[in-house]
Design an enzyme around this catalytic site. Structure first.
Site, PDB file in Angstrom:
ATOM      1  N   PHE A 166     -13.355  24.571  16.944  1.00 27.51           N
ATOM      2  CA  PHE A 166     -14.816  24.794  17.152  1.00 27.51           C
ATOM      3  C   PHE A 166     -13.416  24.178  18.717  1.00 27.51           C
ATOM      4  O   PHE A 166     -13.759  23.220  19.016  1.00 27.51           O
ATOM      5  CB  PHE A 166     -15.018  23.614  16.542  1.00 27.51           C
ATOM      6  N   ASP A 214     -12.283  29.483  18.202  1.00 22.55           N
ATOM      7  CA  ASP A 214     -13.893  29.351  18.062  1.00 22.55           C
ATOM      8  C   ASP A 214     -14.247  30.611  17.920  1.00 22.55           C
ATOM      9  O   ASP A 214     -13.828  31.723  18.079  1.00 22.55           O
ATOM     10  CB  ASP A 214     -13.468  28.705  19.466  1.00 22.55           C
ATOM     11  N   CYS A 249     -20.413  15.137  15.271  1.00 18.80           N
ATOM     12  CA  CYS A 249     -21.371  14.355  16.301  1.00 18.80           C
ATOM     13  C   CYS A 249     -22.707  14.511  16.659  1.00 18.80           C
ATOM     14  O   CYS A 249     -23.783  14.159  17.827  1.00 18.80           O
ATOM     15  CB  CYS A 249     -21.252  14.983  18.137  1.00 18.80           C
TER      16      CYS A 249
HETATM   17  N1  SAH Z   1     -13.705  20.452  20.665  1.00 16.33           N
HETATM   18  C1  SAH Z   1     -14.224  20.990  22.143  1.00 16.33           C
HETATM   19  C2  SAH Z   1     -15.968  20.796  21.488  1.00 16.33           C
HETATM   20  C3  SAH Z   1     -16.543  22.014  20.917  1.00 16.33           C
HETATM   21  S1  SAH Z   1     -18.365  22.649  20.955  1.00 16.33           S
HETATM   22  C4  SAH Z   1     -14.004  19.694  22.866  1.00 16.33           C
HETATM   23  O1  SAH Z   1     -13.318  19.322  22.529  1.00 16.33           O
HETATM   24  O2  SAH Z   1     -14.350  19.840  23.884  1.00 16.33           O
HETATM   25  C5  SAH Z   1     -18.375  22.898  19.349  1.00 16.33           C
HETATM   26  C6  SAH Z   1     -17.522  24.631  19.306  1.00 16.33           C
HETATM   27  O3  SAH Z   1     -17.588  25.349  18.185  1.00 16.33           O
HETATM   28  C7  SAH Z   1     -18.955  25.632  20.967  1.00 16.33           C
HETATM   29  O4  SAH Z   1     -17.122  25.884  21.248  1.00 16.33           O
HETATM   30  C8  SAH Z   1     -18.909  26.739  19.961  1.00 16.33           C
HETATM   31  O5  SAH Z   1     -18.605  27.836  20.178  1.00 16.33           O
HETATM   32  C9  SAH Z   1     -18.205  26.304  18.694  1.00 16.33           C
HETATM   33  N2  SAH Z   1     -18.782  27.097  16.920  1.00 16.33           N
HETATM   34  C10 SAH Z   1     -20.028  26.477  16.430  1.00 16.33           C
HETATM   35  N3  SAH Z   1     -20.076  26.516  15.600  1.00 16.33           N
HETATM   36  C11 SAH Z   1     -18.480  28.085  15.042  1.00 16.33           C
HETATM   37  C12 SAH Z   1     -18.053  28.379  14.042  1.00 16.33           C
HETATM   38  N4  SAH Z   1     -19.048  29.011  13.148  1.00 16.33           N
HETATM   39  N5  SAH Z   1     -17.089  29.048  13.957  1.00 16.33           N
HETATM   40  C13 SAH Z   1     -15.766  28.734  15.318  1.00 16.33           C
HETATM   41  N6  SAH Z   1     -16.859  27.606  15.782  1.00 16.33           N
HETATM   42  C14 SAH Z   1     -18.000  27.481  16.513  1.00 16.33           C
END
Ligand code: SAH
Length: 393
Positions: A228, A250, A337
């Site tokens: 993510f 991601d 979160c």
């Molecule tokens: N860790 C990041 C923030 C994460 S936000 C930071 O430090 O900035 C959450 C992210 O999860 C988003 O970019 C979204 O595209 C991704 N996401 C959502 N569902 C997902 C999935 N099933 N598999 C992979 N990524 C996912």
């Protein structure tokens, strides 16, 4: 005459303890036909003045702005935003050349329910979550100009996705002042390109700043998986901490591109990093024992209390996959979160995940949101980010 509401008998209890929300069920009668977003005065059943707040249709009917008998005018906005600024100044964020992005206003945590303001160098990005804040955005922009002077060259309003849809405001995102193409910002000396127009939230997840520093601390010599990853915040810190290799995963192609771009911005092309577009659950299922530091920072699984059960199952499944496969003496950074998931509930989900794997797991650190995302002690709901650093033997 200004519009006002009278509370039902005894319903002032939580307001006397400065909780900033009035639910629809607490209101006996409304006078003066306030429109959504208007400021209303609030009185007890005994006609005692309580304060003033923004009214809105919905279960939270009033969001309190003040518990004093004062007018909500430009001077008031200037003072309230200036108090938020002074707090960041005290934290050392307003003059730190190695960190040029920070949160200036964190809703209830800054006694401004419904408002978020993030600073990216010379640009402020405003996000309104309530009608009242949205209709006040000109006052807010004016106050920001007043506080920052020349240090601020643009104010961008990004409320179209966050103001209540039902209010029919037809909000469109755009600059309220100036225009900036967005030079990279610095966070603890690391560079990040931030795109507030196209990016998620206000463009960057500022709330992980302190936790990223902790990832850096543990990364030397480790093979790191950042799931993510979004803009690759944790990946950049892991590499600057001396990771052997980092994989950023991601499901969004745009996010993965951003992560790759940010790694390049800091380290050029010749760096042990792969950016991978894939569902994190699938990736974790098939990863085997390649990693000795894993970061799990998923989006909020529970946006509402109704989704709590499923969310906890999701956290359990995710964490079980990571704990089962991480290398011996591995370090797992795991986050939630979701505001609807409490610290205790999250910890229980992670405990259940550990128990399924049968591995020896210890908690090294308990993480939360940084000081520029303060929690109003009278509004514990404001504590949303929680994380654990686990040592898996
Ligand atoms: N860790 C990041 C923030 C994460 S936000 C930071 O430090 O900035 C959450 C992210 O999860 C988003 O970019 C979204 O595209 C991704 N996401 C959502 N569902 C997902 C999935 N099933 N598999 C992979 N990524 C996912």
């Amino acid at each position: 005459m200004e519009p006002y509401i009278i509370l039902k008998r005894g319903k002032e209890e939580s307001l006397k303890r400065f909780h900033p929300w009035i639910f629809s069920g607490a209101i006996a009668k409304t006078y003066g036909n306030p429109e959504e977003g208007d400021v209303v005065a609030v009185y007890t059943a005994e006609k005692e003045f309580v304060g003033r707040g923004h009214c809105q249709i919905g279960s939270i009917t009033v969001r309190m702005l003040t518990f004093n008998d004062e007018k909500i005018d430009q001077k008031w906005w200037n003072n309230r935003l200036s108090a938020a600024y002074k707090m960041r100044e005290m934290l050392g964020l307003t003059s730190d050349h190695s960190t040029t992005c920070y949160r200036l206003v964190h809703g209830e945590g800054d006694f401004l329910p419904g408002l978020v303001v993030d600073i990216y160098s010379k640009t402020a990005v405003i996000q309104c979550h309530s009608v009242g804040m949205f209709v006040s955005r000109k006052f807010i922009a004016e106050a920001l100009k007043c506080i920052y002077g020349n240090a601020l060259t643009a104010i961008y309003d990004k409320s179209s996705g966050t103001v209540p849809f039902k209010a029919g405001l037809n909000a469109e995102d755009g600059y309220l002042f100036g225009e900036e193409d967005g030079e990279p910002v610095r966070e603890n000396g690391n560079l990040f390109a931030v795109n507030w127009i196209k990016g998620q939230k206000t463009g960057f997840f500022i709330d992980q700043r302190d936790n990223r520093e902790l990832v850096k601390h543990y990364s030397r010599g480790r093979t790191v998986l950042n799931t993510f990853c979004y803009t690759g915040g944790f990946s950049v810190y892991a590499l600057s901490g001396g990771a052997l290799h980092v994989d950023s995963v991601d499901s969004s192609e745009q996010a993965v591109e951003l992560a790759a771009e940010n790694v390049k911005l800091n380290f050029g092309n010749d760096v042990p990093h792969n950016a991978i577009v894939r569902d994190a659950f699938e990736f974790l299922r098939d990863m085997h024992d390649r990693y000795d530091l894993i970061i799990l920072d998923p989006p909020a699984f529970a946006k509402h209390h109704k989704a709590l059960g499923n969310a906890l199952q999701g956290y359990k499944r995710l964490n079980a996959m990571a704990i089962r496969q991480i290398r011996p003496r591995g370090i797992l950074f795991t986050f939630s979160c979701s505001q609807a998931v409490s610290k205790e509930q999250f910890r229980t989900a992670v405990f259940s995940a550990a128990a399924i794997t049968g591995r020896k797991v210890r908690i090294l650190h308990q993480m939360t949101q940084p000081a520029d995302h303060p929690i109003n002690i009278y509004h514990p709901e404001g504590e949303y980010l929680k994380g654990l650093v686990l040592y898996v033997e």
